[in-house]
Design a protein around this motif. Structure first.
Motif, PDB file in Angstrom:
ATOM      1  N   ARG A 238       3.632  -4.893   0.846  1.00  0.00           N
ATOM      2  CA  ARG A 238       2.219  -5.315   0.888  1.00  0.00           C
ATOM      3  C   ARG A 238       0.640  -4.990   0.496  1.00  0.00           C
ATOM      4  O   ARG A 238       0.012  -5.134   0.663  1.00  0.00           O
ATOM      5  CB  ARG A 238       3.027  -6.338   2.689  1.00  0.00           C
ATOM      6  CG  ARG A 238       3.404  -7.480   2.900  1.00  0.00           C
ATOM      7  CD  ARG A 238       3.901  -7.873   4.176  1.00  0.00           C
ATOM      8  NE  ARG A 238       3.778  -6.752   5.590  1.00  0.00           N
ATOM      9  CZ  ARG A 238       5.225  -6.424   5.614  1.00  0.00           C
ATOM     10  NH1 ARG A 238       6.273  -6.729   5.259  1.00  0.00           N
ATOM     11  NH2 ARG A 238       4.864  -5.539   6.312  1.00  0.00           N
ATOM     12  N   VAL A 239       1.267  -3.836   1.429  1.00  0.00           N
ATOM     13  CA  VAL A 239      -0.126  -2.557   1.080  1.00  0.00           C
ATOM     14  C   VAL A 239      -0.677  -2.140  -0.407  1.00  0.00           C
ATOM     15  O   VAL A 239      -1.599  -1.343  -0.534  1.00  0.00           O
ATOM     16  CB  VAL A 239       0.211  -1.584   2.627  1.00  0.00           C
ATOM     17  CG1 VAL A 239       0.411  -2.283   3.655  1.00  0.00           C
ATOM     18  CG2 VAL A 239       1.351  -0.420   2.079  1.00  0.00           C
ATOM     19  N   GLY A 240      -0.094  -2.001  -0.827  1.00  0.00           N
ATOM     20  CA  GLY A 240       0.075  -2.247  -2.656  1.00  0.00           C
ATOM     21  C   GLY A 240       0.338  -0.770  -2.966  1.00  0.00           C
ATOM     22  O   GLY A 240      -0.444  -0.219  -4.040  1.00  0.00           O
ATOM     23  N   ILE A 241       1.748  -0.573  -2.482  1.00  0.00           N
ATOM     24  CA  ILE A 241       1.928   1.012  -2.463  1.00  0.00           C
ATOM     25  C   ILE A 241       3.132   1.526  -3.967  1.00  0.00           C
ATOM     26  O   ILE A 241       4.286   0.784  -3.207  1.00  0.00           O
ATOM     27  CB  ILE A 241       2.612   1.930  -0.979  1.00  0.00           C
ATOM     28  CG1 ILE A 241       1.163   2.045   0.054  1.00  0.00           C
ATOM     29  CG2 ILE A 241       3.300   3.736  -1.818  1.00  0.00           C
ATOM     30  CD1 ILE A 241       1.551   3.045   0.952  1.00  0.00           C
ATOM     31  N   ALA A 242       2.839   1.586  -4.752  1.00  0.00           N
ATOM     32  CA  ALA A 242       3.930   1.439  -5.814  1.00  0.00           C
ATOM     33  C   ALA A 242       5.265   2.507  -5.413  1.00  0.00           C
ATOM     34  O   ALA A 242       4.846   3.957  -5.073  1.00  0.00           O
ATOM     35  CB  ALA A 242       3.029   1.186  -7.311  1.00  0.00           C
ATOM     36  N   GLY A 243       5.930   1.742  -4.955  1.00  0.00           N
ATOM     37  CA  GLY A 243       7.372   2.714  -4.830  1.00  0.00           C
ATOM     38  C   GLY A 243       8.363   1.721  -4.378  1.00  0.00           C
ATOM     39  O   GLY A 243       8.145   0.615  -4.217  1.00  0.00           O
ATOM     40  N   HIS A 244       9.205   2.879  -3.552  1.00  0.00           N
ATOM     41  CA  HIS A 244      10.497   1.660  -2.710  1.00  0.00           C
ATOM     42  C   HIS A 244      10.441   2.870  -1.443  1.00  0.00           C
ATOM     43  O   HIS A 244      10.609   4.062  -2.336  1.00  0.00           O
ATOM     44  CB  HIS A 244      11.303   1.748  -3.346  1.00  0.00           C
ATOM     45  CG  HIS A 244      12.366   2.173  -4.122  1.00  0.00           C
ATOM     46  ND1 HIS A 244      11.537   3.063  -5.838  1.00  0.00           N
ATOM     47  CD2 HIS A 244      13.779   2.564  -4.048  1.00  0.00           C
ATOM     48  CE1 HIS A 244      12.596   3.671  -6.110  1.00  0.00           C
ATOM     49  NE2 HIS A 244      13.507   4.036  -4.955  1.00  0.00           N
ATOM     50  N   ALA A 245      11.702   1.962  -0.533  1.00  0.00           N
ATOM     51  CA  ALA A 245      12.349   2.344   0.251  1.00  0.00           C
ATOM     52  C   ALA A 245      13.594   3.355   0.101  1.00  0.00           C
ATOM     53  O   ALA A 245      14.555   2.321  -0.615  1.00  0.00           O
ATOM     54  CB  ALA A 245      11.377   2.255   2.162  1.00  0.00           C
ATOM     55  N   THR A 246      14.198   4.481   0.341  1.00  0.00           N
ATOM     56  CA  THR A 246      15.780   4.576   0.354  1.00  0.00           C
ATOM     57  C   THR A 246      15.859   5.366   1.658  1.00  0.00           C
ATOM     58  O   THR A 246      15.469   5.506   2.596  1.00  0.00           O
ATOM     59  CB  THR A 246      16.394   5.657  -0.772  1.00  0.00           C
ATOM     60  OG1 THR A 246      15.535   6.476  -0.396  1.00  0.00           O
ATOM     61  CG2 THR A 246      15.799   5.012  -2.609  1.00  0.00           C
ATOM     62  N   ARG A 255      14.010   7.433   3.117  1.00  0.00           N
ATOM     63  CA  ARG A 255      12.740   8.338   2.319  1.00  0.00           C
ATOM     64  C   ARG A 255      11.614   7.614   1.095  1.00  0.00           C
ATOM     65  O   ARG A 255      11.946   6.361   1.089  1.00  0.00           O
ATOM     66  CB  ARG A 255      13.623   8.758   1.112  1.00  0.00           C
ATOM     67  CG  ARG A 255      14.586  10.043   2.101  1.00  0.00           C
ATOM     68  CD  ARG A 255      12.467  11.062   1.620  1.00  0.00           C
ATOM     69  NE  ARG A 255      13.544  12.342   2.374  1.00  0.00           N
ATOM     70  CZ  ARG A 255      14.322  13.340   2.241  1.00  0.00           C
ATOM     71  NH1 ARG A 255      14.536  13.293   1.053  1.00  0.00           N
ATOM     72  NH2 ARG A 255      14.077  15.276   2.519  1.00  0.00           N
ATOM     73  N   ILE A 256      10.832   7.355   0.923  1.00  0.00           N
ATOM     74  CA  ILE A 256       9.330   6.300   0.239  1.00  0.00           C
ATOM     75  C   ILE A 256       9.127   7.808  -0.879  1.00  0.00           C
ATOM     76  O   ILE A 256       9.102   8.751  -0.669  1.00  0.00           O
ATOM     77  CB  ILE A 256       7.984   6.446   1.128  1.00  0.00           C
ATOM     78  CG1 ILE A 256       8.314   6.249   2.645  1.00  0.00           C
ATOM     79  CG2 ILE A 256       7.057   6.064   0.963  1.00  0.00           C
ATOM     80  CD1 ILE A 256       9.157   4.547   3.405  1.00  0.00           C
ATOM     81  N   GLU A 257       9.743   6.876  -1.866  1.00  0.00           N
ATOM     82  CA  GLU A 257       9.926   7.497  -3.321  1.00  0.00           C
ATOM     83  C   GLU A 257       8.791   7.158  -3.921  1.00  0.00           C
ATOM     84  O   GLU A 257       8.713   5.173  -4.604  1.00  0.00           O
ATOM     85  CB  GLU A 257      10.546   7.149  -3.847  1.00  0.00           C
ATOM     86  CG  GLU A 257      12.527   7.936  -3.149  1.00  0.00           C
ATOM     87  CD  GLU A 257      13.672   7.700  -3.940  1.00  0.00           C
ATOM     88  OE1 GLU A 257      13.637   7.014  -5.220  1.00  0.00           O
ATOM     89  OE2 GLU A 257      14.759   8.398  -3.051  1.00  0.00           O
TER      90      GLU A 257
END
Length: 520
Positions: A238-246, A255-257
């Motif tokens: 939603r906020v436009g951060i390229a990545g994913h959570a684990t 963890r934010i990758e």
């Protein structure tokens, strides 16, 4: 008492399901004991199998007209019951209270004061502790002030959450697909929209420890951890951060990758005099081995190494470095007495990168993609600086963010062993910090220019404290990254002595800090 002809300030929302009767009675009593009276309590029974539960609820409603009871005809879970409470609520703000927990007597009064301090408050949270069956309080959590990066890594705001009702309804209330981490999902969505978020630095909430609860053991509800990963993942999108959570290292952490931009131009600026020394029983040339470790742990494609070297730097060190780095090397000779700040500033003047990565020569990168992961959060326009986890030669923690507290500027968790969780898992997740060590920081070029770079009034110490203060005063966040790791063989090439004039100057310039806003 509340005037029944108008809406109260607070609607306290409490889903109820088969609660132990004494705990439920205590929870309701903690609301009735509030010093602030402009509230309503909405108790939603989710078809509890014990009929005595509803009797307790209705008896409470008979005693005080501000208490309202809703009886569900089918068990729908905490999300369904909570949404029923939202639908029925009349208050301007919604306060979330679990069915077996306790508010302090001044809880609503303190939150009302925070809301009244300015007109644009949309979310308020407080400190908390836990309460045992014998009534003893323990495990007090003095939470950090608003820390969006930490909220991505951990639902730290937790209890006591008070949210503007209009925003809660606008974002759609609780969502069934995030059952178990429904509060985390809701708070992420609300804070994305909130104008002002306030932290009340008081314990306003006692979280009851009962067998099987998440207050007792965080791994009692593994489905909640999975739901939390999905909630954070959805937030990043939603906020436009390229990545994913684990999943993070322990349940309840994430963890934010982020996806590193390997083509962004980065200049690594390293002040040096080409010192050699012994580490782990072997001789090394610190500068060469530091650069080698960086190149071995990054796939970055647009990297410049800017080395600011003293006149007495051995020529064979520079020759070995040139062979290692090739045409990516920029050499900047430095003349005059030692001044770390001036060396960094002169490195900046020679650098071409849109991101500046300041690095001491006595470090060794050990985590994968150190450069890419360190600079990735800088894509967010309000992040002005990032920093890393640094370890001493023996594995003890050298840096996990600055601690600006009780009149002192120091390193958080200094000397603690590697693997330490930190208070409430604060070493396991990324988080905002009051300051970051210049031994390893990354900044956008324009932010460095905006704040005027390093102050050359601080030649040896506190230059990074001063820089951190200038960046935060300019409205930027400082983000410490738990998963970017290096060794720092500190003070191998310079005398670590802190001069009294430096201490006086930093206090005169910024005053002695009283409470670090990111203490935990």
């Amino acid at each position: 008492m509340t005037d029944q002809g108008r809406a109260p300030l607070f609607s306290i929302l409490t889903p109820v399901y088969d609660t132990p009767l004494n705990a439920l009675t205590d929870t309701i009593a903690s609301v009735l004991a509030q010093s602030f009276e402009d509230w309503e309590l909405i108790l939603v029974d989710d078809l509890s199998p014990n009929p005595q539960v509803r009797r307790v609820l209705h008896d409470a409603a008979l005693r005080d007209s501000r208490i309202r009871v809703i009886e569900r005809s089918a068990n729908g879970g905490i999300v369904a019951a909570s949404n029923d409470a939202i639908q029925a609520a009349r208050g301007e703000f919604l306060a979330l209270l679990d069915h077996d927990d306790l508010l302090t007597t001044c809880a609503l009064e303190s939150v009302a004061a925070a809301i009244g301090s300015r007109g644009d408050v949309d979310y308020v949270y407080s400190d908390e502790d836990k309460v045992a069956d014998d009534g003893k309080y323990f495990d007090q959590f003095d939470k950090p002030d608003w820390s969006p990066e930490r909220l991505r890594g951990q639902m730290y705001t937790g209890h006591f959450s008070v949210l503007r009702a209009e925003i809660v309804r606008n974002v759609g209330g609780f969502r069934t697909e995030f059952e178990g981490s429904q509060d985390h999902d809701l708070v992420l969505r609300v804070t994305e929209q909130a104008r002002q978020i306030l932290h009340v630095r008081e314990v306003l909430y006692h979280w009851r420890v009962v067998p099987g609860s998440t207050a007792e053991l965080t791994d009692n509800k593994p489905y909640a951890w999975d739901a939390g990963v999905r909630a954070v993942d959805a937030h990043l999108a939603r906020v436009g951060i390229a990545g994913h959570a684990t999943h993070g290292p322990v349940p309840g952490t994430y963890r934010i990758e982020r996806e590193p931009d390997l083509d962004k131009s980065v200049s690594i600026i390293i002040p040096t005099r080409g010192t050699a020394g012994e580490v782990w029983g072997k001789q090394r040339v610190f500068l060469v081995d530091a650069v080698k470790s960086v190149l071995e742990t990054t796939r970055h494609r647009d990297l410049e190494i800017v080395v600011v070297f003293d006149a007495d730097t051995p020529s064979d060190v520079l020759a070995e470095l040139a062979e290692l780095v090739g045409d990516r090397l920029t050499l900047v000779p430095f003349f005059g007495p030692f001044n770390f700040s001036r060396k960094c500033n002169e490195g900046f003047l020679a650098a071409r990168g849109e991101v500046l990565l300041f690095l001491n020569d006595d470090v060794q990168a050990i985590s994968d993609e150190m450069v890419g992961n360190l600079i990735a959060p800088l894509n967010e326009p309000d992040v002005g600086m990032t920093g890393a986890m640094l370890y001493f030669e023996d594995g003890g923690i050298q840096h996990a963010g600055h601690l600006h507290h009780m009149g002192q500027f120091s390193h958080a968790y200094l000397g603690e062993p590697k693997g330490t969780y930190g208070a409430f898992s604060s070493l396991l997740v990324n988080r905002e910090a009051s300051g970051l060590t210049a031994a390893c920081i990354a900044m956008p070029r324009e932010v460095f220019q905006e704040v005027g770079g390093f102050s050359e009034l601080f030649p040896g110490n506190f230059n990074d404290v001063d820089l951190s203060k200038k960046v935060t005063q300019s409205g930027y966040r400082l983000v410490w990254l738990a998963n970017v790791e290096l060794f720092h063989f500190e003070s191998r090439s310079r005398n670590p002595l802190v001069h009294s004039f430096e201490e006086k100057m930093i206090i005169d310039r910024w005053a002695g800090p009283q409470r670090d806003p990111y203490l935990a």
